[in-house]
Motif scaffolding. Structure first.
Motif, PDB file in Angstrom:
ATOM      1  N   THR A  39      40.217  36.812  42.622  1.00 31.05           N
ATOM      2  CA  THR A  39      40.614  37.337  41.318  1.00 31.05           C
ATOM      3  C   THR A  39      41.828  38.250  41.429  1.00 31.05           C
ATOM      4  O   THR A  39      42.560  38.419  40.468  1.00 31.05           O
ATOM      5  N   LYS A  40      42.010  38.863  42.591  1.00 34.62           N
ATOM      6  CA  LYS A  40      43.109  39.805  42.849  1.00 34.62           C
ATOM      7  C   LYS A  40      43.027  41.035  41.949  1.00 34.62           C
ATOM      8  O   LYS A  40      44.037  41.690  41.692  1.00 34.62           O
ATOM      9  N   LEU A  41      41.830  41.364  41.472  1.00 32.16           N
ATOM     10  CA  LEU A  41      41.635  42.521  40.599  1.00 32.16           C
ATOM     11  C   LEU A  41      40.768  43.564  41.295  1.00 32.16           C
ATOM     12  O   LEU A  41      39.687  43.247  41.789  1.00 32.16           O
ATOM     13  N   ALA A  42      41.229  44.813  41.287  1.00 33.37           N
ATOM     14  CA  ALA A  42      40.457  45.911  41.871  1.00 33.37           C
ATOM     15  C   ALA A  42      39.299  46.311  40.961  1.00 33.37           C
ATOM     16  O   ALA A  42      38.305  46.852  41.425  1.00 33.37           O
ATOM     17  N   ASP A  43      39.433  46.044  39.670  1.00 33.63           N
ATOM     18  CA  ASP A  43      38.383  46.363  38.721  1.00 33.63           C
ATOM     19  C   ASP A  43      38.310  45.240  37.697  1.00 33.63           C
ATOM     20  O   ASP A  43      39.333  44.680  37.296  1.00 33.63           O
ATOM     21  N   VAL A  44      37.104  44.903  37.304  1.00 35.48           N
ATOM     22  CA  VAL A  44      36.892  43.871  36.296  1.00 35.48           C
ATOM     23  C   VAL A  44      36.100  44.500  35.158  1.00 35.48           C
ATOM     24  O   VAL A  44      34.991  44.973  35.363  1.00 35.48           O
ATOM     25  N   SER A  45      36.685  44.510  33.974  1.00 33.00           N
ATOM     26  CA  SER A  45      36.039  45.094  32.801  1.00 33.00           C
ATOM     27  C   SER A  45      35.512  43.988  31.894  1.00 33.00           C
ATOM     28  O   SER A  45      35.878  42.815  32.028  1.00 33.00           O
ATOM     29  N   ALA A  46      34.677  44.384  30.956  1.00 33.79           N
ATOM     30  CA  ALA A  46      34.147  43.430  29.979  1.00 33.79           C
ATOM     31  C   ALA A  46      35.275  42.791  29.177  1.00 33.79           C
ATOM     32  O   ALA A  46      35.206  41.610  28.845  1.00 33.79           O
ATOM     33  N   ALA A  58      30.944  38.482  28.533  1.00 35.18           N
ATOM     34  CA  ALA A  58      31.470  39.840  28.700  1.00 35.18           C
ATOM     35  C   ALA A  58      30.429  40.893  29.079  1.00 35.18           C
ATOM     36  O   ALA A  58      30.788  41.931  29.628  1.00 35.18           O
ATOM     37  N   SER A  59      29.168  40.647  28.838  1.00 36.08           N
ATOM     38  CA  SER A  59      28.164  41.667  29.148  1.00 36.08           C
ATOM     39  C   SER A  59      27.223  41.243  30.273  1.00 36.08           C
ATOM     40  O   SER A  59      26.209  41.893  30.516  1.00 36.08           O
ATOM     41  N   ASN A  60      27.566  40.177  30.969  1.00 36.20           N
ATOM     42  CA  ASN A  60      26.642  39.609  31.941  1.00 36.20           C
ATOM     43  C   ASN A  60      27.413  39.113  33.168  1.00 36.20           C
ATOM     44  O   ASN A  60      27.563  37.917  33.363  1.00 36.20           O
ATOM     45  N   PHE A  61      27.898  40.061  33.975  1.00 42.62           N
ATOM     46  CA  PHE A  61      28.692  39.676  35.135  1.00 42.62           C
ATOM     47  C   PHE A  61      28.544  40.699  36.252  1.00 42.62           C
ATOM     48  O   PHE A  61      28.140  41.839  36.029  1.00 42.62           O
ATOM     49  N   ILE A  62      28.856  40.245  37.457  1.00 45.93           N
ATOM     50  CA  ILE A  62      28.975  41.116  38.627  1.00 45.93           C
ATOM     51  C   ILE A  62      30.294  40.766  39.291  1.00 45.93           C
ATOM     52  O   ILE A  62      30.813  39.660  39.121  1.00 45.93           O
ATOM     53  N   PHE A  63      30.860  41.709  40.020  1.00 47.23           N
ATOM     54  CA  PHE A  63      32.135  41.408  40.676  1.00 47.23           C
ATOM     55  C   PHE A  63      32.265  42.180  41.976  1.00 47.23           C
ATOM     56  O   PHE A  63      31.609  43.192  42.183  1.00 47.23           O
ATOM     57  N   LYS A  64      33.108  41.643  42.819  1.00 50.43           N
ATOM     58  CA  LYS A  64      33.506  42.294  44.057  1.00 50.43           C
ATOM     59  C   LYS A  64      34.984  42.589  43.906  1.00 50.43           C
ATOM     60  O   LYS A  64      35.771  41.673  43.671  1.00 50.43           O
ATOM     61  N   PRO A  65      35.385  43.855  44.013  1.00 49.70           N
ATOM     62  CA  PRO A  65      36.798  44.182  43.818  1.00 49.70           C
ATOM     63  C   PRO A  65      37.685  43.594  44.913  1.00 49.70           C
ATOM     64  O   PRO A  65      37.255  43.414  46.056  1.00 49.70           O
ATOM     65  N   ALA A  66      38.908  43.323  44.532  1.00 49.33           N
ATOM     66  CA  ALA A  66      39.900  42.895  45.504  1.00 49.33           C
ATOM     67  C   ALA A  66      40.304  44.089  46.358  1.00 49.33           C
ATOM     68  O   ALA A  66      40.159  45.244  45.951  1.00 49.33           O
ATOM     69  N   GLY A  68      43.433  45.623  47.492  1.00 52.40           N
ATOM     70  CA  GLY A  68      44.855  45.484  47.154  1.00 52.40           C
ATOM     71  C   GLY A  68      45.015  44.262  46.269  1.00 52.40           C
ATOM     72  O   GLY A  68      44.364  44.146  45.237  1.00 52.40           O
ATOM     73  N   THR A  69      45.845  43.334  46.705  1.00 59.94           N
ATOM     74  CA  THR A  69      46.032  42.097  45.942  1.00 59.94           C
ATOM     75  C   THR A  69      45.340  40.923  46.621  1.00 59.94           C
ATOM     76  O   THR A  69      45.638  39.771  46.324  1.00 59.94           O
ATOM     77  N   ARG A  70      44.400  41.212  47.524  1.00 64.39           N
ATOM     78  CA  ARG A  70      43.719  40.143  48.256  1.00 64.39           C
ATOM     79  C   ARG A  70      42.238  40.099  47.871  1.00 64.39           C
ATOM     80  O   ARG A  70      41.573  41.114  47.770  1.00 64.39           O
ATOM     81  N   GLY A  71      41.762  38.880  47.657  1.00 64.59           N
ATOM     82  CA  GLY A  71      40.338  38.687  47.425  1.00 64.59           C
ATOM     83  C   GLY A  71      39.891  38.998  46.017  1.00 64.59           C
ATOM     84  O   GLY A  71      40.646  38.896  45.056  1.00 64.59           O
ATOM     85  N   GLY A  72      38.655  39.399  45.921  1.00 62.29           N
ATOM     86  CA  GLY A  72      38.026  39.658  44.633  1.00 62.29           C
ATOM     87  C   GLY A  72      37.193  38.469  44.198  1.00 62.29           C
ATOM     88  O   GLY A  72      37.613  37.321  44.336  1.00 62.29           O
ATOM     89  N   ILE A  73      35.975  38.737  43.722  1.00 61.70           N
ATOM     90  CA  ILE A  73      35.053  37.682  43.293  1.00 61.70           C
ATOM     91  C   ILE A  73      34.433  38.106  41.961  1.00 61.70           C
ATOM     92  O   ILE A  73      34.113  39.274  41.764  1.00 61.70           O
ATOM     93  N   LEU A  74      34.253  37.139  41.085  1.00 59.77           N
ATOM     94  CA  LEU A  74      33.608  37.369  39.797  1.00 59.77           C
ATOM     95  C   LEU A  74      32.530  36.315  39.595  1.00 59.77           C
ATOM     96  O   LEU A  74      32.784  35.120  39.765  1.00 59.77           O
ATOM     97  N   VAL A  75      31.324  36.756  39.254  1.00 57.10           N
ATOM     98  CA  VAL A  75      30.223  35.871  38.861  1.00 57.10           C
ATOM     99  C   VAL A  75      29.831  36.287  37.453  1.00 57.10           C
ATOM    100  O   VAL A  75      29.507  37.455  37.223  1.00 57.10           O
ATOM    101  N   ALA A  76      29.872  35.351  36.524  1.00 61.17           N
ATOM    102  CA  ALA A  76      29.548  35.666  35.134  1.00 61.17           C
ATOM    103  C   ALA A  76      28.654  34.572  34.559  1.00 61.17           C
ATOM    104  O   ALA A  76      28.819  33.394  34.871  1.00 61.17           O
ATOM    105  N   CYS A  77      27.712  34.987  33.716  1.00 65.32           N
ATOM    106  CA  CYS A  77      26.773  34.066  33.077  1.00 65.32           C
ATOM    107  C   CYS A  77      26.830  34.244  31.565  1.00 65.32           C
ATOM    108  O   CYS A  77      27.032  35.346  31.072  1.00 65.32           O
ATOM    109  N   SER A  78      26.580  33.149  30.867  1.00 65.76           N
ATOM    110  CA  SER A  78      26.446  33.232  29.415  1.00 65.76           C
ATOM    111  C   SER A  78      25.109  33.892  29.095  1.00 65.76           C
ATOM    112  O   SER A  78      24.329  34.231  29.988  1.00 65.76           O
ATOM    113  N   ASP A  79      24.810  34.019  27.821  1.00 65.72           N
ATOM    114  CA  ASP A  79      23.574  34.658  27.389  1.00 65.72           C
ATOM    115  C   ASP A  79      22.316  33.877  27.770  1.00 65.72           C
ATOM    116  O   ASP A  79      21.211  34.393  27.654  1.00 65.72           O
ATOM    117  N   ASP A  80      22.471  32.627  28.239  1.00 67.62           N
ATOM    118  CA  ASP A  80      21.324  31.822  28.655  1.00 67.62           C
ATOM    119  C   ASP A  80      20.708  32.313  29.962  1.00 67.62           C
ATOM    120  O   ASP A  80      19.578  31.983  30.295  1.00 67.62           O
TER     121      ASP A  80
END
Length: 169
Positions: A39-46, A58-66, A68-80
């Motif tokens: 994702t290359k993001l240090a912070d992931v907001s809603a 927007a209200s159902n996610f976890i993330f691993k910050p990047a 610097g500009t390397r890495g970053g992971i986002l896992v997000a789910c719908s309301d289901d």
């Protein structure tokens, strides 16, 4: 359970035009679970999640910050579904969550990976996969961008590390 999972390395979410493009793809394909690497993001907001994936994530996610500009992971789910970070089951290379299907209450663990480039760190990451087994549910999915190959035909050059390839298999 009606799961439509998207696993993608978009090579950065820092560009608003790219976020809108990803959101259109997610909407068109009716995805209800998204895993993004690099994702290359240090912070992931809603608001970033809503822009990149749609408001239903927007209200159902976890993330691993990047870093610097390397890495970053986002896992997000719908309301289901719901996703909750599993303490101690993450590392420099992955993030683990418990996913629960709200329709029937079933749960499983999901580990999202963005693997390192360095061979020494790849070996470290593979060893950490063994460690997380004791911290997760028996039903475990590990997916992502491992930056590893299972066989030589996956590589366009002859620069191969057969030892690392064997450990990955």
């Amino acid at each position: 359970m009606d799961l439509s999972l998207l696993n993608w390395n978009p090579r950065g979410l820092n560009n608003p035009a790219k976020r809108r493009s990803i959101q259109r793809f997610v909407s068109t394909h009716c995805c209800n679970m998204i895993v993004l690497q690099e994702t290359k993001l240090a912070d992931v907001s809603a608001s970033i999640v809503a822009e990149a994936l749609g408001a239903r994530f927007a209200s159902n996610f976890i993330f691993k910050p990047a870093s610097g500009t390397r890495g970053g992971i986002l896992v997000a789910c719908s309301d289901d579904f719901s996703v909750v970070l599993v303490p101690l089951a993450s590392s420099d290379f992955f993030i683990t969550g418990t996913v629960t299907d709200k329709s029937d209450g079933s749960s499983w663990s999901l580990t999202a990976v963005y693997g390192p480039q360095d061979d020494h760190e790849k070996i470290q990451m593979l060893a950490e996969f063994r460690r997380i087994k004791s911290l997760t549910l028996p039903e475990l999915v590990i997916l992502g961008d491992y930056n590893l190959m299972k066989s030589a035909h996956e590589k366009s050059t002859n620069n191969l590390n057969l030892r690392t390839m064997g450990r990955f298999r």
